[in-house]
Structure formats: C-alpha cells, structure tokens
Design an enzyme around this catalytic site. Structure first.
Site, mmCIF file in Angstrom:
data_model
loop_
_atom_site.group_PDB
_atom_site.id
_atom_site.type_symbol
_atom_site.label_atom_id
_atom_site.label_comp_id
_atom_site.label_asym_id
_atom_site.label_seq_id
_atom_site.Cartn_x
_atom_site.Cartn_y
_atom_site.Cartn_z
ATOM 1 N N LYS A 180 -20.421 -41.409 -50.583
ATOM 2 C CA LYS A 180 -19.936 -40.134 -51.125
ATOM 3 C C LYS A 180 -18.435 -39.951 -50.842
ATOM 4 C CE LYS A 180 -23.848 -39.509 -52.841
ATOM 5 N NZ LYS A 180 -25.094 -38.852 -52.553
HETATM 6 C C1 LIG Z 1 -26.543 -38.719 -52.754
HETATM 7 C C2 LIG Z 1 -27.243 -37.670 -53.498
HETATM 8 C C3 LIG Z 1 -28.296 -36.934 -52.936
HETATM 9 C C4 LIG Z 1 -28.951 -37.289 -51.623
HETATM 10 O O1 LIG Z 1 -28.098 -37.353 -50.539
HETATM 11 P P1 LIG Z 1 -28.488 -38.272 -49.265
HETATM 12 O O2 LIG Z 1 -27.437 -37.932 -48.271
HETATM 13 O O3 LIG Z 1 -28.444 -39.700 -49.711
HETATM 14 O O4 LIG Z 1 -29.840 -37.871 -48.821
HETATM 15 C C5 LIG Z 1 -28.829 -35.900 -53.672
HETATM 16 N N1 LIG Z 1 -28.377 -35.591 -54.900
HETATM 17 C C6 LIG Z 1 -27.395 -36.296 -55.489
HETATM 18 C C7 LIG Z 1 -26.926 -35.882 -56.849
HETATM 19 C C8 LIG Z 1 -26.798 -37.356 -54.818
HETATM 20 O O5 LIG Z 1 -25.828 -38.048 -55.416
#
Ligand SMILES: *Cc1c(COP(=O)(O)O)cnc(C)c1O
Length: 368
Positions: A180
């Site tokens: 992210k």
């Molecule tokens: C990455 C992501 C998640 C989940 O996040 P994690 O930290 O991997 O549990 C949920 N929604 C979207 C749109 C994402 O890109």
C-alpha cells in the site's frame, strides 16, 4: 524487474523499530497512540483506531456501524475480496452494484437500484487511490438513511474537494499492508468523527473490553491489535506520505502523456474535485489496440516491467459469491473492466531510468 510495488524502508524506519525493541514495550503501547494521533491529523478526523490489518479495520468498521445478521450492505464487485468479506464476517449480505465506466468506482445509479428495506450501509471503495463518487453516494445515503463505510485501503492522502479520504463517510478503513502507499508490513487504521463508533472499535479490537474498564466484556471482540513495532514504522511513513504521493503523481503524469498518444489505450480519469494518489496507475487496453490486454501484459513483463491486473475477475464470479446467487452478466461494466485493465508501476521506488524503460516499452508495444 521493476516490481509492481515496493515498500520504502529507510534509516528512519529502522531506527524507530530499534528504539521500540530496546524499550521492552513491543505490543500495543505509546507508539500505537502516537500513530493514532498522527493518522487522525492526516485525515482530519476526530478519531483514528489502529488495528492489525486493513481487513480487520473493515470488519471492525462494520461492527462499529452496527451491521449485523439480516442486514444488507451495498458494495462493488470490482475490488479486493476483503471488502465484501468484511460484510459476511458480520453475517450480513454483500449486495453488489456495478461500477462506473470512467472511474472504476461504484455507480451511484446502480446503488439506487439495489436498495431494499434491509439495506443498512453503502461500502464504496476508493479504487486505485481515487475517492469514490462522494456527492452522489452521500445524497443517496442521506435520502435512504444509510451509513457510508469507506474502504480507503488504497487511498491514503487522497482527497475530494479538500477533504481527505477517511473523512468522506461515517467511518473508514485503511490498510498498511506492504504494497500500500504507506506501510508497516501488516496493519490497518479505522477513522471516524463519531465518538461512539470509535469506542466500539477500541473494544472490538481488544476482546470486547473498554480501555477504561479492563476485564469487563461488553460484547464479542477479537484480538485485532497493532503492535508498537508496526506503529513505529507507520509513523515514519506518515512523515513521508506527501513525498510518496507526489512521486506517484509525477510518474502518473508522465504515463498520461504517453498513453494519450497511443491509439487503443485509455489513461485513468480523475473525477472533478478529486485528487488521485495512484495506488495503481490503471489503463484500459481496448479492442482498438493491436495487442490484447494479456499480450501487452506479457510484452511488458518480458521487458522487466512488473505490470499486473487488478482484478482479473470481479468478485461475483468467484465460487464463494456464485454460491450467493450471482452469475455472469450481472455486472457487465465490472466484467469488461476485468478484461481490459492493466496496472503500470508508478510507486516511489520507480526511478527516472525505470520510467524511461516503461515509456519506451509502451511506445514499442504498438508495433512489435
Ligand atoms: C489491501 C486491501 C484490503 C485489505 O487490507 P489488508 O491490510 O491486506 O487486510 C481491503 N480492501 C482493499 C480495496 C484493499 O486494497
């Protein structure tokens, strides 16, 4: 290989982690508190609650917003699976609505079609780092008394008309996963202006105990806590978030100019009033392009460019959601998007030389 994503961990992050390790307080402590203050400041919300992942942030947000068995929550099928799973985790039903052709975010007109007496909330996703259609969704939420739970996992530091993501609905969930825009390896943050939601979230992540009265269990809870080790990393990443965002936007602008010149490729569009933080820079490969999407993907990969497809299949066509009664053809705009999209690396670890390689490959991809 130019990777599709790459966390940037520098001296500051390393020193911050060492300090936590030396302090002896390695679980949730002062660093988690500090992260929450800084994150709330970044988003302009009254509260931020740090948790163990974006998925647990979404689940916690569902709980805090009062979503429970028998409820329906309207969301997009063109997203990561955790978005819809968080609804199921509360024994509620994910009701999909199709996306907009232009922005890939949930289509307010289709949301309207899906509202029933059981609908309690809308869960829009700031897909690829662009805020959802805030005005249209807010109007529907107000008219039908629905809550807005924002999946901001991909959109830290994005904004709509000067307001940051995380502050665009009733409650929001961020992810600090390794790929992210800012990261602590794993981690998540929930943001809200609502005092009650924040208190419920703090309980939910900690076995149902209030922070004020420990060993008094009010309701079901989980261990969704973040550690001070993760928080220390995330604090350093917040300090760099503007720099990271500018790097993504600069790379995206370079790609925009190139994609504009190539017949059959379509650059990503940004909604009026929105700032896009390009968690992904995602183009469409249309039928007018001489290669198929998958051929262009292989072409780029062979040149060491980590292009990727987010997402190759919308959620409603996966076995888990097919079981709920969805079928092919239910969401044609999402289905077409999953055949046409291609993401090109723009993250801050993409160097100027990398950008030259990418631009040259795109240029040549039309001919070879
Ligand atoms: C990455 C992501 C998640 C989940 O996040 P994690 O930290 O991997 O549990 C949920 N929604 C979207 C749109 C994402 O890109």
């Amino acid at each position: 290989m130019i990777p599709p994503a790459k966390p940037i961990m520098e001296k500051e992050e390393k020193e911050a982690v060492l300090k936590v390790l030396e302090s002896g307080m390695i679980a949730a402590g002062p660093k988690v508190k500090e992260l929450e203050e800084k994150f709330a400041q970044l988003c302009g919300t009254k509260h931020a609650v740090a948790v163990s992942s974006g998925t647990s942030a979404l689940h916690t947000a569902m709980y805090a917003a009062g979503i429970k068995q028998g409820d329906e929550v309207i969301t997009t099928p063109f997203t990561f699976v955790a978005t819809a799973n968080s609804i199921v985790m509360q024994n509620a039903r994910p009701v999909f609505a199709d996306i907009r052709e232009d922005f890939f975010t949930i289509d307010a007109n289709d949301v309207l079609e899906r509202i029933t007496p059981k609908t309690k909330a809308i869960l829009p996703v700031d897909l690829y780092g662009q805020p959802y259609d805030v005005k249209a969704i807010r109007e529907i939420a107000e008219d039908h008394n629905l809550k807005i739970i924002e999946d901001a996992a991909q959109s830290v530091n994005a904004s709509f008309e000067g307001k940051k993501t995380g502050a665009l609905g009733d409650i929001a969930a961020f992810s600090l996963y390794a790929t992210k825009n800012i990261t602590s390896g794993e981690g998540g943050v929930l943001t809200t202006d609502n005092d009650e939601y924040a208190e419920l979230a703090r309980r939910f992540r900690h076995h149902g105990q209030s922070e004020k009265t420990r060993y008094e269990y009010y309701d079901i809870g989980y261990n969704y806590r973040m550690t001070d080790i993760q928080a220390a990393i995330a604090i350093e990443q917040i300090r760099k978030v503007d720099e990271f965002t500018r790097a993504r936007q600069k790379n995206a602008a370079m790609l925009d100019r190139k994609i504009d010149q190539i017949k059959g490729l379509k650059k990503p569009a940004t909604m009026k009033g929105a700032t896009h933080v390009y968690h992904q820079y995602t183009i469409r490969v249309t039928e007018e392009f001489p290669k198929t999407r998958d051929e262009l993907l292989s072409f780029m990969r062979e040149r060491g460019i980590g292009c990727a497809v987010y997402y190759p299949k919308p959620l409603h066509l996966h076995p888990f959601f097919l079981k709920m009664g969805y079928k092919e053809g239910d969401f044609p705009v999402s289905e077409r998007a999953s055949r046409e999209v291609l993401s090109i690396p723009v993250h801050p670890a993409v160097t100027e030389e990398d950008m030259e390689i990418i631009l040259k490959a795109l240029e040549e991809s039309q001919n070879e």
